[in-house]
Design a protein around this motif. Structure first.
Motif, PDB file in Angstrom:
ATOM      1  N   THR A  56       0.719  -1.178   0.138  1.00  0.00           N
ATOM      2  CA  THR A  56      -0.031   0.027  -0.121  1.00  0.00           C
ATOM      3  C   THR A  56       0.979   1.390   0.031  1.00  0.00           C
ATOM      4  O   THR A  56       0.629   2.252  -0.757  1.00  0.00           O
ATOM      5  N   ILE A  57       1.907   1.223   0.727  1.00  0.00           N
ATOM      6  CA  ILE A  57       2.845   2.473   1.017  1.00  0.00           C
ATOM      7  C   ILE A  57       3.372   2.768  -0.385  1.00  0.00           C
ATOM      8  O   ILE A  57       3.670   3.511  -0.861  1.00  0.00           O
ATOM      9  N   SER A  58       4.025   1.576  -0.965  1.00  0.00           N
ATOM     10  CA  SER A  58       4.705   1.684  -2.240  1.00  0.00           C
ATOM     11  C   SER A  58       3.925   2.035  -3.193  1.00  0.00           C
ATOM     12  O   SER A  58       4.207   2.915  -4.074  1.00  0.00           O
ATOM     13  N   MET A  59       2.561   1.680  -3.500  1.00  0.00           N
ATOM     14  CA  MET A  59       1.880   2.111  -4.572  1.00  0.00           C
ATOM     15  C   MET A  59       1.312   3.754  -4.421  1.00  0.00           C
ATOM     16  O   MET A  59       1.279   4.310  -5.260  1.00  0.00           O
ATOM     17  N   HIS A  60       1.126   3.879  -2.949  1.00  0.00           N
ATOM     18  CA  HIS A  60       0.951   5.440  -2.839  1.00  0.00           C
ATOM     19  C   HIS A  60       2.122   6.209  -3.291  1.00  0.00           C
ATOM     20  O   HIS A  60       2.045   7.233  -3.974  1.00  0.00           O
ATOM     21  N   VAL A  61       3.478   5.968  -3.019  1.00  0.00           N
ATOM     22  CA  VAL A  61       4.645   6.502  -3.407  1.00  0.00           C
ATOM     23  C   VAL A  61       4.741   6.742  -4.879  1.00  0.00           C
ATOM     24  O   VAL A  61       5.017   7.657  -5.456  1.00  0.00           O
ATOM     25  N   LEU A  62       4.567   5.493  -5.494  1.00  0.00           N
ATOM     26  CA  LEU A  62       4.768   5.275  -6.986  1.00  0.00           C
ATOM     27  C   LEU A  62       3.564   6.239  -7.649  1.00  0.00           C
ATOM     28  O   LEU A  62       3.802   7.121  -8.641  1.00  0.00           O
ATOM     29  N   THR A  63       2.507   6.196  -7.260  1.00  0.00           N
ATOM     30  CA  THR A  63       1.366   6.921  -7.937  1.00  0.00           C
ATOM     31  C   THR A  63       1.444   8.355  -7.601  1.00  0.00           C
ATOM     32  O   THR A  63       1.152   9.049  -8.559  1.00  0.00           O
ATOM     33  N   PHE A 100      -1.578  11.181   4.438  1.00  0.00           N
ATOM     34  CA  PHE A 100      -1.909   9.516   4.202  1.00  0.00           C
ATOM     35  C   PHE A 100      -1.227   8.755   5.303  1.00  0.00           C
ATOM     36  O   PHE A 100      -1.725   7.771   5.985  1.00  0.00           O
ATOM     37  N   THR A 101       0.319   9.109   5.571  1.00  0.00           N
ATOM     38  CA  THR A 101       0.969   8.478   6.390  1.00  0.00           C
ATOM     39  C   THR A 101       0.585   8.447   7.978  1.00  0.00           C
ATOM     40  O   THR A 101       0.358   7.302   8.446  1.00  0.00           O
ATOM     41  N   GLN A 102       0.046   9.829   8.369  1.00  0.00           N
ATOM     42  CA  GLN A 102      -0.942   9.766   9.533  1.00  0.00           C
ATOM     43  C   GLN A 102      -1.766   8.768   9.715  1.00  0.00           C
ATOM     44  O   GLN A 102      -2.210   8.115  10.841  1.00  0.00           O
ATOM     45  N   SER A 103      -2.629   8.664   8.721  1.00  0.00           N
ATOM     46  CA  SER A 103      -3.833   7.679   8.819  1.00  0.00           C
ATOM     47  C   SER A 103      -3.584   6.491   8.998  1.00  0.00           C
ATOM     48  O   SER A 103      -4.466   5.552   9.448  1.00  0.00           O
ATOM     49  N   ILE A 104      -2.435   5.985   8.599  1.00  0.00           N
ATOM     50  CA  ILE A 104      -2.064   4.666   8.724  1.00  0.00           C
ATOM     51  C   ILE A 104      -0.969   4.470  10.011  1.00  0.00           C
ATOM     52  O   ILE A 104      -0.461   3.281  10.109  1.00  0.00           O
ATOM     53  N   GLY A 105      -0.867   5.471  10.736  1.00  0.00           N
ATOM     54  CA  GLY A 105      -0.167   5.313  11.757  1.00  0.00           C
ATOM     55  C   GLY A 105       1.485   5.580  11.785  1.00  0.00           C
ATOM     56  O   GLY A 105       1.888   5.169  12.955  1.00  0.00           O
ATOM     57  N   ILE A 106       1.652   6.255  10.846  1.00  0.00           N
ATOM     58  CA  ILE A 106       3.391   6.387  10.570  1.00  0.00           C
ATOM     59  C   ILE A 106       3.498   7.820  11.330  1.00  0.00           C
ATOM     60  O   ILE A 106       2.988   8.747  11.091  1.00  0.00           O
TER      61      ILE A 106
END
Length: 230
Positions: free
Chosen positions: A190-197, A224-230
């Protein structure tokens, strides 16, 4: 790429700013292209690198990824890099004479070589690599001139912001791998696809204002990263 380095082993022991002089000039490389061979997947591209290649070659990022670029996992995140090709493992942008066909808009890593970047305190300084270039008769030139990059201070801030944003994601994904209760593979994808897109595949505006658009996307990605807890 995250790595621990000993500057005393790979450099002249100094850290430089863009206003300093360093022995970087090897007289137009004089027919040498050693640094453009056998680099594996180590020439990782930042979003501006890919934007400039796409714009100047009039090719979409997807088109580039079917030719001179490829995707590989870098510390847990999928990122694009220059592809080495042929029996000589040469950069795909070299011509038959070993000269760079994209020199005017070459990636940042290529642009600063034989310099490297030493990151700390959310910023970076340059260091001179002493083992990477076979040329021994290099002359001193101001680093700012050597980099030949418009709006250099803006560019340097962008490089630092991108590096530390990516570093935080990479450390998070790496730590996930050791958490047996987490869906590490799914979260990493999920993180990789977010970064690529978000930073590579989605076209930037044609008005050429890359930095403004980049920072808009960076702000969205931080949410986005805050929403997944990063």
């Amino acid at each position: 790429m995250l790595r621990e380095i000993n500057l005393d082993e790979i450099s002249d022991g100094r850290l430089y700013s863009s206003n300093d002089m360093a022995k970087t000039d090897c007289k137009g490389c004089d027919g040498c292209s050693a640094c453009c061979h056998d680099m594996g997947n180590s020439i990782v591209l930042d979003p501006l690198d890919v934007y400039r290649l796409s714009t100047n070659l009039s090719k979409s990022v997807n088109e580039l990824l079917t030719g001179p670029l490829e995707l590989n996992v870098v510390d847990g995140i999928i990122l694009p890099n220059l592809k080495m090709a042929g029996a000589e493992e040469a950069c795909s942008f070299l011509d038959t004479n070993g000269r760079c066909t994209v020199h005017a808009f070459r990636p940042g890593i290529c642009r600063m070589f034989p310099l490297g970047r030493f990151y700390e305190n959310r910023s970076f300084q340059y260091f001179l690599q002493i083992h990477e270039c076979p040329k021994t008769d290099r002359s001193k030139v101001k680093i700012k001139k050597w980099l030949d990059t418009p709006n250099l201070k803006t560019y340097e801030k962008y490089i630092a912001d991108w590096h530390f944003f990516l570093k935080d994601l990479q450390e998070y994904v790496t730590n996930l791998a050791f958490d047996s209760s987490a869906n590490s593979d799914g979260t990493a994808r999920t993180i990789s696809m977010h970064v690529l897109t978000q930073f590579y595949l989605t076209p930037y505006p044609e008005d050429g204002d890359f930095y403004s658009e980049f920072y808009k996307r960076l702000e969205k990605s931080r949410l986005f990263t805050q929403s997944i807890g990063i």
